[in-house]
Design an enzyme around this catalytic site. Structure first.
Site, short mmCIF file in Angstrom:
data_model
loop_
_atom_site.label_atom_id
_atom_site.label_comp_id
_atom_site.label_asym_id
_atom_site.label_seq_id
_atom_site.Cartn_x
_atom_site.Cartn_y
_atom_site.Cartn_z
N ARG A 177 8.40 -3.55 6.35
CA ARG A 177 8.21 -2.49 5.37
C ARG A 177 7.88 -3.11 4.01
NH1 ARG A 177 7.59 0.39 9.05
NH2 ARG A 177 8.64 2.36 9.58
N HIS A 191 -1.53 -1.54 7.35
CA HIS A 191 -0.42 -1.04 8.17
C HIS A 191 -0.87 -0.79 9.62
CE1 HIS A 191 3.71 1.10 7.75
NE2 HIS A 191 3.59 0.57 8.94
#
Length: 312
Positions: free
Chosen positions: A227, A275
């Site tokens: 993250r 991502h």
């Protein structure tokens, strides 16, 4: 059995048809605002509070490996989900294989010094460089969950020294395990490559900061697959500029999409992907969800349930 589905970007119709085929006895519908009809299971990603609040659900499935989007909303809206309702995440469903591919390819990229050769190419400079040696190229994995274990297994094939760090000690063959904050410095001291696969919890936010980066060997590399909130970006940029960190491969960021004005875009020692290190594979996710629901209906023990207190 009634199942409600919500994902802001997935092909909802595909999912509904696939779930109906995999669980023929279920009535599956796309949830829309104002739908307060009963449901047994909810399949969600970034769900609105009203979707789950007040429902007598048997379980909720997060359509990804992380559940931070749900847990963060629960902090602000505890009425969103009854504490007794089990919350599940997708433990693998093809993500492990994707993480393996991503991590191995980048580690080999650095190990063979392709980053240095790219910089030489940009200046039309021809110069063979000394090779790195495996025994001096220790790889450390922050976070020793399902995905961390998969990455470790794949890197063992290439005979790199491996170590991992997590809240509790692991017993992975061929991997040196470190546990707890008291062993973090010792873990970091030999990591030429640091791979972050930590869960997103209050304890891990901002963990990759100046203090942590200073404990790495000079010229270390960072691969962030977890993250964006784990990394203090200004501290990473400072470490890159000083040479303390030689290179970074970043798939996740504090703000996504990464703003055009971010200095990370143009840094010569940073590689960016949007991502995509491990995306949800729909067919494998449907198979996992249908199997888990069948086990729950039979009262069997199942894997993948989230400990809400720990955040994973």
């Amino acid at each position: 059995m009634d199942i409600i589905f919500y994902h802001p970007t997935f092909d909802t119709q595909w999912w509904i048809e696939a779930l109906r085929k995999a669980i023929p006895q279920a009535r599956v519908r796309a949830w829309k605002s104002g739908d307060n009809d009963s449901a047994d299971y909810a399949l969600v990603w970034h769900p609105p509070v009203e979707m789950l609040a007040g429902r007598d659900l048997k379980a909720v499935f997060a359509l990804g490996a992380g559940v931070d989007s749900i847990l963060s909303k629960l902090q602000a809206h505890p009425e969103m989900l009854n504490p007794s309702v089990p919350l599940f995440r997708l433990e693998d469903t093809g993500m492990g294989e994707q993480m393996q591919e991503y991590a191995v390819s980048q580690v080999l990229h650095w190990f063979r010094r392709f980053d240095d050769y790219r910089i030489q190419q940009n200046s039309s400079h021809w110069q063979p460089l000394p090779e790195y040696h495996r025994e001096d190229f220790t790889i450390g994995i922050l976070g020793a969950g399902v995905l961390g274990s998969k990455v470790a297994q794949s890197l063992q094939t290439w005979r790199f020294p491996l170590r991992c760090w997590s809240r509790t000690r692991k017993s992975w063959p061929g991997v040196q395990s470190f546990a707890g904050r008291e062993e973090l410095s010792a873990f970091l001291s030999q990591c030429r490559v640091l791979i972050n696969l930590l869960p997103n919890t209050p304890e891990t936010v901002g963990i990759i900061n100046q203090q942590l980066l200073e404990k790495l060997p000079d010229g270390a590399y960072l691969l962030n697959l977890a993250r964006g909130v784990h990394v203090v970006e200004d501290d990473l940029l400072a470490a890159l500029d000083s040479g303390k960190v030689k290179g970074a491969m970043l798939d996740v960021f504090n703000r996504e999409p990464l703003p055009p004005e971010s200095p990370l875009w143009q840094h010569p020692r940073v590689t960016i992907t949007p991502h995509v290190a491990a995306i949800t594979r729909p067919a494998e996710a449907v198979e996992y969800i249908s199997r888990t629901i069948a086990q729950l209906e039979k009262g069997e023990r199942v894997c993948g349930q989230v400990d809400r207190a720990r955040g994973y």
